[in-house]
Design a protein around this motif. Sequence first.
Motif, PDB file in Angstrom:
ATOM      1  N   ILE A 277       4.885   1.480 122.509  1.00  0.00           N
ATOM      2  CA  ILE A 277       5.316   0.116 123.242  1.00  0.00           C
ATOM      3  C   ILE A 277       6.794  -0.084 123.146  1.00  0.00           C
ATOM      4  CG2 ILE A 277       5.227  -2.439 122.478  1.00  0.00           C
ATOM      5  CD1 ILE A 277       2.362  -1.664 121.330  1.00  0.00           C
ATOM      6  N   VAL A 278       7.381   0.243 122.341  1.00  0.00           N
ATOM      7  CA  VAL A 278       9.082  -0.012 122.214  1.00  0.00           C
ATOM      8  C   VAL A 278       9.765   0.827 123.340  1.00  0.00           C
ATOM      9  CG1 VAL A 278      11.190   0.133 120.928  1.00  0.00           C
ATOM     10  CG2 VAL A 278       8.981  -0.530 119.855  1.00  0.00           C
ATOM     11  N   SER A 279       9.155   2.389 123.505  1.00  0.00           N
ATOM     12  CA  SER A 279       9.837   3.082 124.348  1.00  0.00           C
ATOM     13  C   SER A 279       9.699   2.828 125.883  1.00  0.00           C
ATOM     14  CB  SER A 279       9.567   4.610 124.183  1.00  0.00           C
ATOM     15  OG  SER A 279       8.112   4.759 124.310  1.00  0.00           O
TER      16      SER A 279
ATOM     17  N   SER B  98      22.794  -3.989 128.904  1.00  0.00           N
ATOM     18  CA  SER B  98      23.198  -2.925 127.943  1.00  0.00           C
ATOM     19  C   SER B  98      23.111  -3.308 126.347  1.00  0.00           C
ATOM     20  CB  SER B  98      24.694  -2.747 128.328  1.00  0.00           C
ATOM     21  OG  SER B  98      25.294  -4.119 128.101  1.00  0.00           O
ATOM     22  N   CYS B  99      23.115  -4.429 126.051  1.00  0.00           N
ATOM     23  CA  CYS B  99      22.804  -4.945 124.565  1.00  0.00           C
ATOM     24  C   CYS B  99      21.621  -4.767 124.428  1.00  0.00           C
ATOM     25  CB  CYS B  99      23.174  -6.220 124.608  1.00  0.00           C
ATOM     26  SG  CYS B  99      24.816  -6.657 124.807  1.00  0.00           S
ATOM     27  N   ILE B 100      20.510  -5.096 125.093  1.00  0.00           N
ATOM     28  CA  ILE B 100      18.970  -4.831 125.137  1.00  0.00           C
ATOM     29  C   ILE B 100      18.957  -3.132 124.970  1.00  0.00           C
ATOM     30  CG2 ILE B 100      16.856  -5.263 125.952  1.00  0.00           C
ATOM     31  CD1 ILE B 100      17.876  -7.668 127.250  1.00  0.00           C
ATOM     32  N   PHE B 101      19.346  -2.525 125.754  1.00  0.00           N
ATOM     33  CA  PHE B 101      19.248  -1.167 125.899  1.00  0.00           C
ATOM     34  C   PHE B 101      19.422  -0.497 124.730  1.00  0.00           C
ATOM     35  CE2 PHE B 101      20.622   3.345 126.963  1.00  0.00           C
ATOM     36  CZ  PHE B 101      19.527   3.690 127.745  1.00  0.00           C
ATOM     37  N   GLY B 102      20.900  -0.671 124.014  1.00  0.00           N
ATOM     38  CA  GLY B 102      21.344  -0.222 122.984  1.00  0.00           C
ATOM     39  C   GLY B 102      20.444  -0.686 121.537  1.00  0.00           C
ATOM     40  N   LEU B 103      20.017  -1.793 121.571  1.00  0.00           N
ATOM     41  CA  LEU B 103      19.043  -2.237 120.630  1.00  0.00           C
ATOM     42  C   LEU B 103      17.855  -1.750 120.441  1.00  0.00           C
ATOM     43  CD1 LEU B 103      18.505  -3.981 117.926  1.00  0.00           C
ATOM     44  CD2 LEU B 103      17.987  -5.706 119.502  1.00  0.00           C
TER      45      LEU B 103
ATOM     46  N   THR C 251      16.732   1.293 122.245  1.00  0.00           N
ATOM     47  CA  THR C 251      16.665   2.648 122.147  1.00  0.00           C
ATOM     48  C   THR C 251      16.995   3.053 120.782  1.00  0.00           C
ATOM     49  OG1 THR C 251      17.780   2.754 124.173  1.00  0.00           O
ATOM     50  CG2 THR C 251      18.025   4.678 122.856  1.00  0.00           C
ATOM     51  N   SER C 252      17.811   2.398 119.820  1.00  0.00           N
ATOM     52  CA  SER C 252      18.121   2.808 118.398  1.00  0.00           C
ATOM     53  C   SER C 252      16.686   2.434 117.631  1.00  0.00           C
ATOM     54  CB  SER C 252      18.946   1.735 117.831  1.00  0.00           C
ATOM     55  OG  SER C 252      20.250   2.000 118.386  1.00  0.00           O
ATOM     56  N   ILE C 253      15.816   1.217 118.065  1.00  0.00           N
ATOM     57  CA  ILE C 253      14.591   1.032 117.355  1.00  0.00           C
ATOM     58  C   ILE C 253      13.781   2.154 117.942  1.00  0.00           C
ATOM     59  CG2 ILE C 253      12.631  -0.427 117.246  1.00  0.00           C
ATOM     60  CD1 ILE C 253      14.672  -2.595 117.809  1.00  0.00           C
ATOM     61  N   THR C 254      13.677   2.667 118.985  1.00  0.00           N
ATOM     62  CA  THR C 254      12.823   3.857 119.583  1.00  0.00           C
ATOM     63  C   THR C 254      13.110   5.092 118.751  1.00  0.00           C
ATOM     64  OG1 THR C 254      12.801   2.807 121.617  1.00  0.00           O
ATOM     65  CG2 THR C 254      12.269   5.072 121.492  1.00  0.00           C
ATOM     66  N   ALA C 255      14.410   5.566 118.549  1.00  0.00           N
ATOM     67  CA  ALA C 255      14.720   6.583 117.787  1.00  0.00           C
ATOM     68  C   ALA C 255      14.322   6.260 116.429  1.00  0.00           C
ATOM     69  CB  ALA C 255      16.100   6.669 117.885  1.00  0.00           C
ATOM     70  N   MET C 256      14.395   5.285 115.601  1.00  0.00           N
ATOM     71  CA  MET C 256      13.720   5.185 114.313  1.00  0.00           C
ATOM     72  C   MET C 256      12.315   5.241 114.408  1.00  0.00           C
ATOM     73  SD  MET C 256      16.166   2.182 112.665  1.00  0.00           S
ATOM     74  CE  MET C 256      15.849   0.807 113.942  1.00  0.00           C
ATOM     75  N   ALA C 257      11.552   4.716 115.108  1.00  0.00           N
ATOM     76  CA  ALA C 257      10.083   4.764 115.557  1.00  0.00           C
ATOM     77  C   ALA C 257       9.761   6.446 115.645  1.00  0.00           C
ATOM     78  CB  ALA C 257       9.568   3.840 116.472  1.00  0.00           C
ATOM     79  N   GLY C 258      10.526   7.213 116.675  1.00  0.00           N
ATOM     80  CA  GLY C 258      10.344   8.324 116.766  1.00  0.00           C
ATOM     81  C   GLY C 258      10.449   9.103 115.466  1.00  0.00           C
ATOM     82  N   VAL C 259      11.517   9.231 114.653  1.00  0.00           N
ATOM     83  CA  VAL C 259      11.676   9.820 113.381  1.00  0.00           C
ATOM     84  C   VAL C 259      10.763   9.464 112.631  1.00  0.00           C
ATOM     85  CG1 VAL C 259      12.885   9.862 111.260  1.00  0.00           C
ATOM     86  CG2 VAL C 259      14.236   9.673 113.441  1.00  0.00           C
ATOM     87  N   ALA C 260       9.990   8.302 112.334  1.00  0.00           N
ATOM     88  CA  ALA C 260       8.731   7.949 111.547  1.00  0.00           C
ATOM     89  C   ALA C 260       7.637   8.748 112.080  1.00  0.00           C
ATOM     90  CB  ALA C 260       8.708   6.412 111.563  1.00  0.00           C
ATOM     91  N   THR C 261       7.508   8.562 113.382  1.00  0.00           N
ATOM     92  CA  THR C 261       6.076   9.332 113.933  1.00  0.00           C
ATOM     93  C   THR C 261       6.196  10.677 113.812  1.00  0.00           C
ATOM     94  OG1 THR C 261       5.998   7.412 115.759  1.00  0.00           O
ATOM     95  CG2 THR C 261       4.755   9.517 115.962  1.00  0.00           C
TER      96      THR C 261
ATOM     97  N   ASN D 161      20.099   8.246 119.917  1.00  0.00           N
ATOM     98  CA  ASN D 161      21.032   7.434 119.237  1.00  0.00           C
ATOM     99  C   ASN D 161      22.427   7.500 119.836  1.00  0.00           C
ATOM    100  OD1 ASN D 161      19.927   5.495 117.108  1.00  0.00           O
ATOM    101  ND2 ASN D 161      19.476   7.139 115.869  1.00  0.00           N
ATOM    102  N   ILE D 162      22.712   8.702 120.334  1.00  0.00           N
ATOM    103  CA  ILE D 162      24.056   8.944 120.808  1.00  0.00           C
ATOM    104  C   ILE D 162      24.067   8.112 122.237  1.00  0.00           C
ATOM    105  CG2 ILE D 162      25.657  10.487 121.932  1.00  0.00           C
ATOM    106  CD1 ILE D 162      24.612  12.680 119.781  1.00  0.00           C
ATOM    107  N   VAL D 163      22.969   8.237 123.009  1.00  0.00           N
ATOM    108  CA  VAL D 163      22.812   7.605 124.322  1.00  0.00           C
ATOM    109  C   VAL D 163      23.121   6.136 124.272  1.00  0.00           C
ATOM    110  CG1 VAL D 163      21.287   7.100 126.155  1.00  0.00           C
ATOM    111  CG2 VAL D 163      21.365   9.323 125.280  1.00  0.00           C
ATOM    112  N   ALA D 164      22.181   5.391 123.034  1.00  0.00           N
ATOM    113  CA  ALA D 164      22.213   4.010 122.821  1.00  0.00           C
ATOM    114  C   ALA D 164      23.607   3.573 122.443  1.00  0.00           C
ATOM    115  CB  ALA D 164      21.332   3.542 121.809  1.00  0.00           C
ATOM    116  N   THR D 165      24.431   4.343 121.710  1.00  0.00           N
ATOM    117  CA  THR D 165      25.592   3.930 120.979  1.00  0.00           C
ATOM    118  C   THR D 165      26.903   4.141 122.062  1.00  0.00           C
ATOM    119  OG1 THR D 165      25.034   4.921 118.830  1.00  0.00           O
ATOM    120  CG2 THR D 165      27.331   4.243 119.234  1.00  0.00           C
ATOM    121  N   PHE D 166      26.900   5.290 122.899  1.00  0.00           N
ATOM    122  CA  PHE D 166      28.199   5.605 123.797  1.00  0.00           C
ATOM    123  C   PHE D 166      27.363   5.409 125.131  1.00  0.00           C
ATOM    124  CE2 PHE D 166      28.842   8.094 120.127  1.00  0.00           C
ATOM    125  CZ  PHE D 166      29.985   7.842 119.666  1.00  0.00           C
ATOM    126  N   GLN D 167      28.108   4.325 125.811  1.00  0.00           N
ATOM    127  CA  GLN D 167      27.228   3.913 127.150  1.00  0.00           C
ATOM    128  C   GLN D 167      27.872   4.803 128.480  1.00  0.00           C
ATOM    129  OE1 GLN D 167      28.198  -0.311 127.691  1.00  0.00           O
ATOM    130  NE2 GLN D 167      26.930  -1.016 126.137  1.00  0.00           N
TER     131      GLN D 167
END
Length: 236
Positions: free
Chosen positions: A14-16, A50-55, A57-67, A105-111
């Motif tokens: 859903i998040v991704s 860009s703000c929504i994308f960064g946020l 994408t970071s949440i997606t990365a965390m959900a990815g780690v958990a999954t 996370n790198i993609v989300a942090t460095f535009q």
Amino acid sequence: MMEGTGFLPAILVIVSSGTFIINYVIAIIKGHIDVIFPYISDTGTTPPESCIFGLMTSITAMAGVATMYARYKFIERLIERTGGARPMLNKIALGFGLLSCLGMNIVATFQETVETYVHDAGALLFFVTGVVYIVLQTWISWQAFPYGSTRAVCRTRSLISCVAVLALFPTVICAILVGKSDDIRWKGDEKNYGFHLASAVCEWTVAFSFIFYFFTYIREFTLFTMTVKAELVEQN
């Protein structure tokens, strides 16, 4: 109510998918990108998207780690009970999966327009290791069959993995041929527009291959639960 740990891949899907679709829609409404196949990063370059994308994408990365970690523990327990898949292959797959989340996370942090080379390196890390991850997980699924996954799920994962692998090469090669561009708006008459279009189409293909792949986890994750055990260390 979803049983077991099925909520983990469900949240990831859903998040991704929301990250891609919401930013694309906002960028189109704001007139920041072209309607026809921009790069995914182009949809998260200009505020407010860009703000929504960064946020997201970071949440997606965390959900990815958990999954991915939950999948690793599930396969680990499955191996203990039934054999089939190799423990080392399970660990290698987890390693590639975590690297893909780091790339995200790198993609989300460095535009893209601020730190282009770091952003591109993160995107390359994400896509390459992500594709390797789903290929390894497909291999594990077939090794563990008929335990854990049905034949239909194994075949579906094989198909998605093949699509992702085939789309990965033109994504990277055509992006290299396009080169660095300061303008994210393409008019269609540029010299390298054909390479750009091919790269963008394949990039979206790989991205949604990941989404559909994790979608196949949902039913499987309802078959097991995970608990956290806290132990106090006695101090002398």
